[in-house]
Motif scaffolding. Structure first.
Motif, PDB file in Angstrom:
ATOM      1  N   ARG A 113      21.538   6.611  25.901  1.00 47.66           N
ATOM      2  CA  ARG A 113      20.168   7.040  26.215  1.00 47.66           C
ATOM      3  C   ARG A 113      19.726   6.548  27.593  1.00 47.66           C
ATOM      4  NH1 ARG A 113      17.684   9.476  22.027  1.00 47.66           N
ATOM      5  NH2 ARG A 113      18.183   8.877  19.866  1.00 47.66           N
ATOM      6  N   ALA A 169      25.387  12.747  27.838  1.00 42.95           N
ATOM      7  CA  ALA A 169      24.646  13.612  26.912  1.00 42.95           C
ATOM      8  C   ALA A 169      25.540  14.079  25.766  1.00 42.95           C
ATOM      9  CB  ALA A 169      24.057  14.808  27.652  1.00 42.95           C
ATOM     10  N   ALA A 191      25.009  12.974  21.725  1.00 39.14           N
ATOM     11  CA  ALA A 191      24.914  13.914  20.611  1.00 39.14           C
ATOM     12  C   ALA A 191      25.961  13.624  19.549  1.00 39.14           C
ATOM     13  CB  ALA A 191      25.049  15.346  21.127  1.00 39.14           C
ATOM     14  N   GLN A 231      18.894  18.108  18.427  1.00 40.84           N
ATOM     15  CA  GLN A 231      18.105  18.134  19.658  1.00 40.84           C
ATOM     16  C   GLN A 231      18.972  17.758  20.861  1.00 40.84           C
ATOM     17  OE1 GLN A 231      14.695  19.048  19.858  1.00 40.84           O
ATOM     18  NE2 GLN A 231      15.347  19.173  21.995  1.00 40.84           N
ATOM     19  N   ALA A 232      19.837  16.755  20.689  1.00 39.61           N
ATOM     20  CA  ALA A 232      20.690  16.319  21.798  1.00 39.61           C
ATOM     21  C   ALA A 232      21.691  17.397  22.197  1.00 39.61           C
ATOM     22  CB  ALA A 232      21.419  15.030  21.407  1.00 39.61           C
ATOM     23  N   GLU A 253      21.228  20.663  21.781  1.00 37.60           N
ATOM     24  CA  GLU A 253      20.483  21.781  22.368  1.00 37.60           C
ATOM     25  C   GLU A 253      19.933  21.451  23.743  1.00 37.60           C
ATOM     26  OE1 GLU A 253      17.620  22.820  19.361  1.00 37.60           O
ATOM     27  OE2 GLU A 253      19.037  24.188  18.368  1.00 37.60           O
ATOM     28  N   ASP A 254      19.813  20.158  24.073  1.00 42.98           N
ATOM     29  CA  ASP A 254      19.342  19.768  25.403  1.00 42.98           C
ATOM     30  C   ASP A 254      20.420  19.952  26.472  1.00 42.98           C
ATOM     31  OD1 ASP A 254      16.849  19.132  24.488  1.00 42.98           O
ATOM     32  OD2 ASP A 254      17.216  16.973  24.339  1.00 42.98           O
ATOM     33  N   GLN A 255      21.673  20.163  26.062  1.00 43.54           N
ATOM     34  CA  GLN A 255      22.762  20.328  27.020  1.00 43.54           C
ATOM     35  C   GLN A 255      22.874  21.794  27.442  1.00 43.54           C
ATOM     36  OE1 GLN A 255      26.468  18.186  25.878  1.00 43.54           O
ATOM     37  NE2 GLN A 255      25.270  17.436  24.128  1.00 43.54           N
ATOM     38  N   LYS A 256      23.151  22.006  28.731  1.00 41.43           N
ATOM     39  CA  LYS A 256      23.259  23.373  29.244  1.00 41.43           C
ATOM     40  C   LYS A 256      24.594  23.996  28.864  1.00 41.43           C
ATOM     41  CE  LYS A 256      20.126  22.704  33.152  1.00 41.43           C
ATOM     42  NZ  LYS A 256      19.977  22.738  34.636  1.00 41.43           N
TER      43      LYS A 256
END
Length: 765
Positions: free
Chosen positions: A59, A67, A71, A85-86, A88-91
């Motif tokens: 974190r 990242a 996750a 959430q982790a 989905e935060d990645q591109k």
């Protein structure tokens, strides 16, 4: 024994790991490439399986791969919401992350999203794994008939009896095969195999979902297979989207190990059949060496064929006890076939055509009327005591917060009873009860300090806290294990741990006073009906004792309803009613008033007054002592009504004042006894003030009826312008046996005929 070289490598690995952690922490503290060092430290924790520490490092890191590993670490730690959430935060997700995103979606029951995620993995090392997950989720209807998969099951279904033979049934348990193995290394392995044919909507409702509870601390549930067999024989396999494995007490982290494995069968309809087989492996026996269990023969549905097998390895000796054999009027053989294989003793029972239990009004609980087999390898109650005392003795230690609270509670108390009363009231009212049955979340209580801090606990935890606080106040108190009325009662000649509840006992004036702090509406010294007249296991530092909880007298469980009615010259009424409750009735009255919305309480009272006067209007109601467990709760209300008498020309007939409920004796014969559950006294008083101009034409005679089960007294008196009525019904026995039922039925029907009489007036106006 592990080779010396391997042991050396393990020690070297652990030493190197600790050195690497220390070195990286020094570099971070010194500011030397802190970001890169944190990432390395996170990867080190991740590889060592310390996911919580890894999450803490990832974190804080801006490393491009942090990242991803954040996750993954969240997933592996069980924080699936955080992992989603982790991810989905990645591109851009690589194949490993995409695969674990799909796994995360499965854990959160997001099956469509999981299928889409797996579907995107078309090549590479994770593609075959993804295809396996897709098959597990999206099992389609098999092209095969059940006869192609298992001819024996197909034959069983084809030869199953029809619904006309079992008109009360919602389903037929065609086959039940339960096997329990106690292994030489002290594990318990249970295999359950069921085949159930659905007959109608009741059966569909009962078997569409099959829950299996377990304790995840030591137990693991594995589903071998589950399927719906349609009426035409086509098979629909149960996929993972139809399976849930959830915590049973979501809002109470202390009991997160109590879980439920749920199979939801698809396309259930009348005529379909469900089949499933699962295994429950318990890695640790109760005290790491002993086994206790039980099984009942009957269920709510007929059982066509049933096999129960118990295999006990090694030199363990299992005691077997039969209960309720008098209800085995369907000829089941309760003696097992026993076989010694050299490594184990195998007991086997085979039951056929076991009838369902058809409920009767007022019947005893299943544990008292269902033929059952109990099993235990405990050789004595001393062994049971030693096991549980070792679990509980160090939990009853007060911390500073408990000590301070006890000082506050007992300050000003003038006797030991007042001390005990104050402490009990606090535990019953201020410590929230989590209704976890004893053993569901393990047998070991939490520390008293943890329960006091969290302000919630299950039965064993509340009992431990209550005992701890009573001891801190200088009183002699101990925890108690009990099987309530819905569980098997303690059998003095059969040492076992078949308890489902825990309470406490305190010694006051040389007498044992049992206290159940989970009964938050029970006054000090009172007990719920399920706790009364039960054999209990009291654990003290000096040993154990088996005692019996009291069955309170009829006078203890008293409810008195007093109604004052003033009849006005126009024959409308003004009335006031008061209900004073004690014992069981006080518990129920207080619970209703505490946990029902005030508007709903008012509405229900307003409905009740309609029974006295059609069109009556509630004026006001008042509740006294609702939050005071030391005084009986009292409900009173006043109301006005447009009528009270029934006109018959110049005559006026009063409503029926006496009452007798004959609902329990509607049947000509009963299979099961009538179980009242407790002794009680019900007093009904009516004081009716008549207006001028009315003369009593008929006053019913007094009723005095006695039986071994009930005593009924009713009297009618004219006192000036008042008619005074009083009825007392006293329960004298808690049970009416099947043999006694005809006499009880005749008695109650005789009373019912007498109480139908009414007061008749005439008007001189």
């Amino acid at each position: 024994r592990m080779p010396a070289t391997a042991e050396n490598y393990i020690r070297e690995y652990e030493t190197s790991y600790q050195k690497a952690v220390a070195e990286l922490n020094r570099d971070i503290a010194a500011g030397r490439e802190a970001d890169a060092c944190r990432y390395k430290l996170g990867r080190l924790y991740f590889g060592h399986g310390d996911f919580e520490k890894a999450i803490g490092q990832f974190r804080l890191v801006r490393h491009p791969d942090a990242a991803k590993y954040l996750a993954l670490a969240l997933y592996k730690s069980g924080d699936f919401t955080g992992a989603l959430q982790a991810f989905e935060d990645q591109k851009d997700l690589d194949d490993e992350s995409r695969y674990y995103l799909g796994m995360t979606c499965e854990k959160l029951n997001l099956f469509d999203k999981a299928l889409a995620t797996y579907g995107a993995l078309r090549s590479g090392a994770y593609a075959p794994k993804a295809q396996q997950r897709i098959l597990l989720i999206e099992r389609q209807e098999s092209a095969l008939h059940i006869r192609d998969i298992d001819p024996a099951v197909a034959k069983m279904i084809a030869e199953a009896p029809g619904a006309d033979r079992y008109p009360q049934a919602g389903a037929l348990i065609l086959y039940s095969d339960e096997k329990t193995e106690v292994t030489a290394d002290d594990k318990e392995i249970t295999t359950l195999h069921y085949i159930v044919k659905i007959l109608n909507e009741r059966g569909k409702e009962e078997f569409a979902e099959m829950p299996t509870g377990y304790d995840s601390t030591y137990e693991k549930v594995t589903l071998e297979y589950a399927r719906t067999i349609k009426p035409d024989g086509k098979v629909l396999e149960v996929g993972s989207r139809h399976i849930r494995d959830v915590t049973k007490y979501l809002n109470f982290p202390l009991y997160s190990n109590a879980r439920v494995f749920i199979i939801s069968f698809p396309e259930i309809a009348a005529g379909s059949t469900i089949e499933y087989k699962l295994k429950i492996v318990c890695n640790q026996l109760i005290n790491k060496k002993d086994f206790v269990s039980g099984t009942s023969l009957q269920t709510s549905e007929p059982v066509i064929d049933s096999v129960f097998t118990l295999a006990v390895a090694g030199d363990k000796t299992v005691a077997i006890k039969t209960l309720n054999a008098s209800y085995n009027d369907f000829g089941a053989t309760l003696t097992p076939e026993a076989e010694h294989t050299g490594t184990a003793t195998v007991y086997r029972w085979r039951f056929r055509d076991i009838p369902q239990i058809v409920p009767e009004a007022g019947m005893p609980p299943s544990t008292e009327i269902n033929p059952a087999l109990l099993f235990s390898t405990f050789k004595s109650w001393q062994e049971v005591y030693q096991w549980w005392w070792d679990l509980v003795k160090d939990k009853m230690l007060p911390d500073q917060a408990i000590k301070a609270k006890v000082r506050d509670l007992v300050s000003g108390a003038r006797s030991d009873e007042e001390k005990a009363r104050a402490i009990y009231t606090f535990c019953a009212k201020d410590i929230r009860y989590v209704a976890v049955e004893y053993g569901q979340a393990g047998y070991e209580p939490h520390l008293a300090g943890d329960i006091f801090k969290n302000k919630y606990g299950d039965c064993k935890d509340q009992a431990v806290l209550l005992v701890t606080m009573l001891k801190e106040a200088g009183l002699s108190a101990w925890p108690v294990l009990i099987g309530t009325r819905d569980a098997f009662n303690l059998q003095k000649d059969f040492p076992a741990t078949l308890f489902n509840h825990a309470i406490a006992v305190v010694s006051l004036n040389g007498k044992s006073l049992f206290l159940d702090p989970t009964a938050e509406t029970a006054s000090f010294g009172d007990l719920p009906s399920a706790d009364q007249d039960r054999n209990v296991f009291v654990c003290t530092k000096d040993g154990f004792r088996i005692e019996t909880t009291p069955l309170f007298t009829a006078a203890h469980n008293l409810v008195r309803q007093s109604t004052d009615i003033t009849v006005k010259p126009d024959e409308s009424i003004a009335a006031r009613k008061q209900i004073e409750a004690h014992g069981i009735y006080e518990q129920a009255q207080r619970y209703w008033l505490l946990y029902t919305l005030p508007d709903v309480v008012e509405e229900q009272i307003a409905t009740r007054v309609q029974d006295i006067s059609i069109g009556a209007r509630l004026s006001a109601y008042k509740v006294e002592n609702l939050n005071n467990l030391n005084k009986p709760v009292t409900l009173s209300y006043s109301f006005d009504g447009p009528e009270f008498f029934t006109p018959a020309g110049r005559l006026r007939i009063l409503p029926q004042l006496a009452s007798a409920d004959t609902g329990l004796v509607a049947k000509e014969r009963r299979r099961y006894p009538i179980e009242f559950g407790f002794l009680d006294t019900k007093v009904t008083e009516v004081n009716c003030l008549l207006p001028p101009g009315f003369v009593v034409q008929y006053m019913p005679e007094a009723i005095v009826e006695d039986s071994p089960w009930l005593g009924v007294r009713a009297s009618y008196q004219r006192q000036g312008a008042r008619i005074v009525f009083r009825q007392t019904v006293e329960t004298r026995k808690t049970r009416v046996s099947q043999d006694e039922y005809p006499a009880f039925k005749a008695f109650l029907e005789r009373v019912a005929k007498k109480v139908k009489q009414r007061v008749v007036l005439s008007s001189t106006r």
